[in-house]
Motif scaffolding. Structure first.
Motif, PDB file in Angstrom:
ATOM      1  N   GLN A   1       0.727  -1.243  -0.012  1.00 18.70           N
ATOM      2  CA  GLN A   1       0.004   0.333   0.000  1.00 18.70           C
ATOM      3  C   GLN A   1       0.664   1.193   0.111  1.00 18.70           C
ATOM      4  O   GLN A   1       0.566   2.138  -0.861  1.00 18.70           O
TER       5      GLN A   1
ATOM      6  N   GLN B   1       5.416  -9.137   3.025  1.00 13.40           N
ATOM      7  CA  GLN B   1       5.215  -8.048   3.630  1.00 13.40           C
ATOM      8  C   GLN B   1       5.430  -8.246   4.936  1.00 13.40           C
ATOM      9  O   GLN B   1       5.060  -9.013   5.611  1.00 13.40           O
TER      10      GLN B   1
ATOM     11  N   SER C   1       5.027  -5.601   7.382  1.00 12.67           N
ATOM     12  CA  SER C   1       3.864  -4.631   8.060  1.00 12.67           C
ATOM     13  C   SER C   1       2.561  -4.735   7.168  1.00 12.67           C
ATOM     14  O   SER C   1       1.949  -3.708   6.931  1.00 12.67           O
ATOM     15  N   GLY C   2       2.321  -5.859   6.632  1.00 12.85           N
ATOM     16  CA  GLY C   2       0.872  -5.924   5.734  1.00 12.85           C
ATOM     17  C   GLY C   2      -0.175  -5.377   6.807  1.00 12.85           C
ATOM     18  O   GLY C   2      -0.422  -5.664   7.872  1.00 12.85           O
ATOM     19  N   ARG C   3      -1.078  -4.534   6.270  1.00 11.97           N
ATOM     20  CA  ARG C   3      -2.103  -3.949   7.197  1.00 11.97           C
ATOM     21  C   ARG C   3      -3.476  -4.539   6.458  1.00 11.97           C
ATOM     22  O   ARG C   3      -3.775  -4.403   5.152  1.00 11.97           O
TER      23      ARG C   3
ATOM     24  N   ARG D   1      -7.927  -3.765   7.550  1.00 10.71           N
ATOM     25  CA  ARG D   1      -8.954  -2.933   7.711  1.00 10.71           C
ATOM     26  C   ARG D   1      -8.635  -2.626   9.193  1.00 10.71           C
ATOM     27  O   ARG D   1      -8.343  -3.596  10.257  1.00 10.71           O
TER      28      ARG D   1
ATOM     29  N   ILE E   1      -1.182  -7.584  -2.897  1.00 11.36           N
ATOM     30  CA  ILE E   1      -1.431  -6.477  -4.115  1.00 11.36           C
ATOM     31  C   ILE E   1      -1.912  -5.441  -3.790  1.00 11.36           C
ATOM     32  O   ILE E   1      -3.090  -5.581  -3.149  1.00 11.36           O
ATOM     33  N   SER E   2      -1.372  -4.178  -4.502  1.00 10.10           N
ATOM     34  CA  SER E   2      -2.028  -2.957  -4.333  1.00 10.10           C
ATOM     35  C   SER E   2      -2.250  -2.465  -5.756  1.00 10.10           C
ATOM     36  O   SER E   2      -1.223  -2.481  -6.415  1.00 10.10           O
TER      37      SER E   2
ATOM     38  N   ASP F   1     -15.184  -9.076   3.044  1.00 14.52           N
ATOM     39  CA  ASP F   1     -14.265 -10.251   3.634  1.00 14.52           C
ATOM     40  C   ASP F   1     -14.752 -11.379   2.586  1.00 14.52           C
ATOM     41  O   ASP F   1     -15.874 -11.776   2.381  1.00 14.52           O
TER      42      ASP F   1
ATOM     43  N   LYS G   1     -12.220 -17.195   6.711  1.00 11.73           N
ATOM     44  CA  LYS G   1     -11.668 -15.973   5.944  1.00 11.73           C
ATOM     45  C   LYS G   1     -10.537 -16.173   4.858  1.00 11.73           C
ATOM     46  O   LYS G   1      -9.512 -16.693   5.689  1.00 11.73           O
TER      47      LYS G   1
ATOM     48  N   GLY H   1      -8.979 -10.866   2.109  1.00  7.56           N
ATOM     49  CA  GLY H   1      -9.490  -9.453   2.401  1.00  7.56           C
ATOM     50  C   GLY H   1      -8.926  -8.252   1.403  1.00  7.56           C
ATOM     51  O   GLY H   1      -8.038  -8.296   0.791  1.00  7.56           O
ATOM     52  N   ILE H   2      -9.823  -7.188   1.688  1.00  3.70           N
ATOM     53  CA  ILE H   2      -9.675  -6.049   0.805  1.00  3.70           C
ATOM     54  C   ILE H   2      -9.542  -4.816   1.769  1.00  3.70           C
ATOM     55  O   ILE H   2     -10.102  -4.478   2.707  1.00  3.70           O
ATOM     56  N   LEU H   3      -8.500  -3.896   1.270  1.00  6.86           N
ATOM     57  CA  LEU H   3      -8.417  -2.725   2.010  1.00  6.86           C
ATOM     58  C   LEU H   3      -8.353  -1.723   0.810  1.00  6.86           C
ATOM     59  O   LEU H   3      -7.626  -1.538   0.015  1.00  6.86           O
TER      60      LEU H   3
ATOM     61  N   GLY I   1      -6.014  -2.425  -2.081  1.00  6.76           N
ATOM     62  CA  GLY I   1      -5.101  -3.670  -1.624  1.00  6.76           C
ATOM     63  C   GLY I   1      -6.053  -4.858  -1.345  1.00  6.76           C
ATOM     64  O   GLY I   1      -7.099  -5.056  -0.830  1.00  6.76           O
TER      65      GLY I   1
HETATM   66  C1  BTN Z   1      -8.678  -6.939   5.523  1.00 10.23           C
HETATM   67  O1  BTN Z   1      -9.335  -7.875   5.543  1.00 10.23           O
HETATM   68  O2  BTN Z   1      -8.407  -6.380   6.512  1.00 10.23           O
HETATM   69  C2  BTN Z   1      -7.919  -6.414   4.501  1.00 10.23           C
HETATM   70  C3  BTN Z   1      -6.446  -7.156   4.202  1.00 10.23           C
HETATM   71  C4  BTN Z   1      -5.830  -6.469   3.090  1.00 10.23           C
HETATM   72  C5  BTN Z   1      -4.343  -7.112   2.896  1.00 10.23           C
HETATM   73  C6  BTN Z   1      -3.708  -6.307   1.745  1.00 10.23           C
HETATM   74  S1  BTN Z   1      -2.271  -7.575   1.133  1.00 10.23           S
HETATM   75  C7  BTN Z   1      -1.722  -6.191   0.044  1.00 10.23           C
HETATM   76  C8  BTN Z   1      -2.179  -4.763   0.775  1.00 10.23           C
HETATM   77  N1  BTN Z   1      -1.000  -4.378   1.322  1.00 10.23           N
HETATM   78  C9  BTN Z   1      -1.264  -4.111   2.623  1.00 10.23           C
HETATM   79  O3  BTN Z   1      -0.481  -3.893   3.760  1.00 10.23           O
HETATM   80  N2  BTN Z   1      -2.405  -4.761   2.796  1.00 10.23           N
HETATM   81  C10 BTN Z   1      -3.246  -4.884   1.744  1.00 10.23           C
END
Ligand code: BTN
Length: 321
Positions: free
Chosen positions: A90, A112, A114-116, A118, A133-134, A176, A183, A186-188, A204
């Motif tokens: 992201q 990643q 520090s993948g984040r 929601r 992927i973003s 979700d 699950k 997920g989508i951000l 994301g």
């Molecule tokens: C969620 O369900 O809370 C959303 C998760 C989203 C994760 C993706 S992985 C690629 C992109 N980079 C991040 O840090 N987050 C999103």
């Protein structure tokens, strides 16, 4: 050049260094260097003194040459940045978007740190297990309608999962993705906008493709799954990602041209939320009710236990057993 040589290798059983050198007007030594570069990124290429080079195995890395090969899209994935390791895709995509990167640009990482997710949750992103992927989008959209973007992405995700694995996923509002009650993706959606204009969106998506439950943090082990856990075998991340980009382009271009109606119908067909009793946590209040519909904007309509109708813009929803 590397992608052109790869194309030749993919289209023929054997191809000689001499043929490649002539075709691309470079020396045989230069060809040999490119072949070694391809080997370094995971392609298995045999070389034979008489027949030349033969591609015996594709890479399993999500590199642009592999993802773009015969990818049937016009916008989504036309430009791909691939990283072995990054804090979050992201962050990179946001920087590229701020610098003017075109719509459809994708940032993909093998891992990643520090993948984040929601609401500032962590998104576990172990090396080469999932797809992280973003994607930069620049829709002509009012900020009020941003919720439609993750709903669209949800439809693309379930279709890509169906196409790649034959499994039947569902979507929990807003976005979700579930398989067998767990699950899987997920989508951000992160947005750069002012009061009435969306400048760009960084969409994301994180998908547990070959992630073993054992590799997931203990907080999510019992509620998460992966495509391979559900299929009982490994799933090609390359095939899945290509399917995802194609499905996303289809639903997104329909949305851009015709609006939300058609995608909204598709979302309804895949959702597991409407008709269920749910608990809603909007960050300030927690309340219960029954999910009855989504409206034309993509907001969730619920009937609360005290017979009020509420329109939910953003919240965490839990399905009650
Ligand atoms: C969620 O369900 O809370 C959303 C998760 C989203 C994760 C993706 S992985 C690629 C992109 N980079 C991040 O840090 N987050 C999103």
């Amino acid at each position: 050049m590397r992608d052109l040589i790869l194309k030749e290798l993919k289209n023929q059983d054997h191809v000689s260094g001499e043929h490649l050198a002539k075709k691309f007007s470079i020396s045989r030594t230069a060809i040999w260097k490119h072949i070694n570069e391809l080997r370094k990124v995971g392609y298995e290429i045999e070389s034979h003194p008489h027949y030349g080079y033969a591609l015996v195995k594709n890479t399993d890395l999500l590199i642009p040459e592999e993802i773009n090969f015969e990818l049937n899209t016009n916008v989504i994935g036309k430009r791909i940045m691939h990283l072995n390791e990054i804090d979050s895709t992201q962050n990179i995509a946001d920087k590229l978007a701020r610098d003017g990167a075109e719509e459809g640009t994708c940032v993909i990482a093998e891992k990643q740190t520090s993948g984040r997710g929601r609401r500032s949750r962590n998104w576990a992103s172990p090396f080469k297990d999932g797809v992280y992927i973003s994607i930069i989008l620049r829709p002509n959209l009012k900020p009020l309608h941003i919720i439609q973007i993750p709903l669209i992405a949800g439809v693309a995700l379930v279709k890509a999962i169906e196409k790649t694995t034959g499994l039947t996923p569902s979507i929990k509002w807003p976005n979700d993705i579930f398989l067998s009650g767990h699950k899987v993706a997920g989508i951000l959606t992160e947005v750069n906008c002012d009061i009435d204009t969306v400048h760009y969106i960084v969409l994301g998506m994180g998908i547990n493709v070959n992630t073993r439950k054992a590799a997931l943090p203990k907080e999510v082990k019992d509620i998460a799954t992966s495509l391979s856990e559900e299929c009982g075998h490994e799933v090609s991340r390359v095939d899945f990602l290509k399917n995802l980009l194609v499905e996303l382009e289809t639903v997104y271009s329909d949305f851009v041209t015709n609006g939300f109606e058609n995608t909204g119908k598709q979302w309804m067909a895949y959702n597991n939320t409407i008709g269920s009793n749910i608990t809603v946590n909007d960050g300030q209040n927690v309340f219960e009710g029954k999910a009855v519909d989504i409206d034309e904007d993509g907001f969730l309509i619920i009937q609360t236990d005290d017979h009020q109708t509420q329109r939910i813009i953003s919240a965490d929803v839990t399905l009650k057993k």
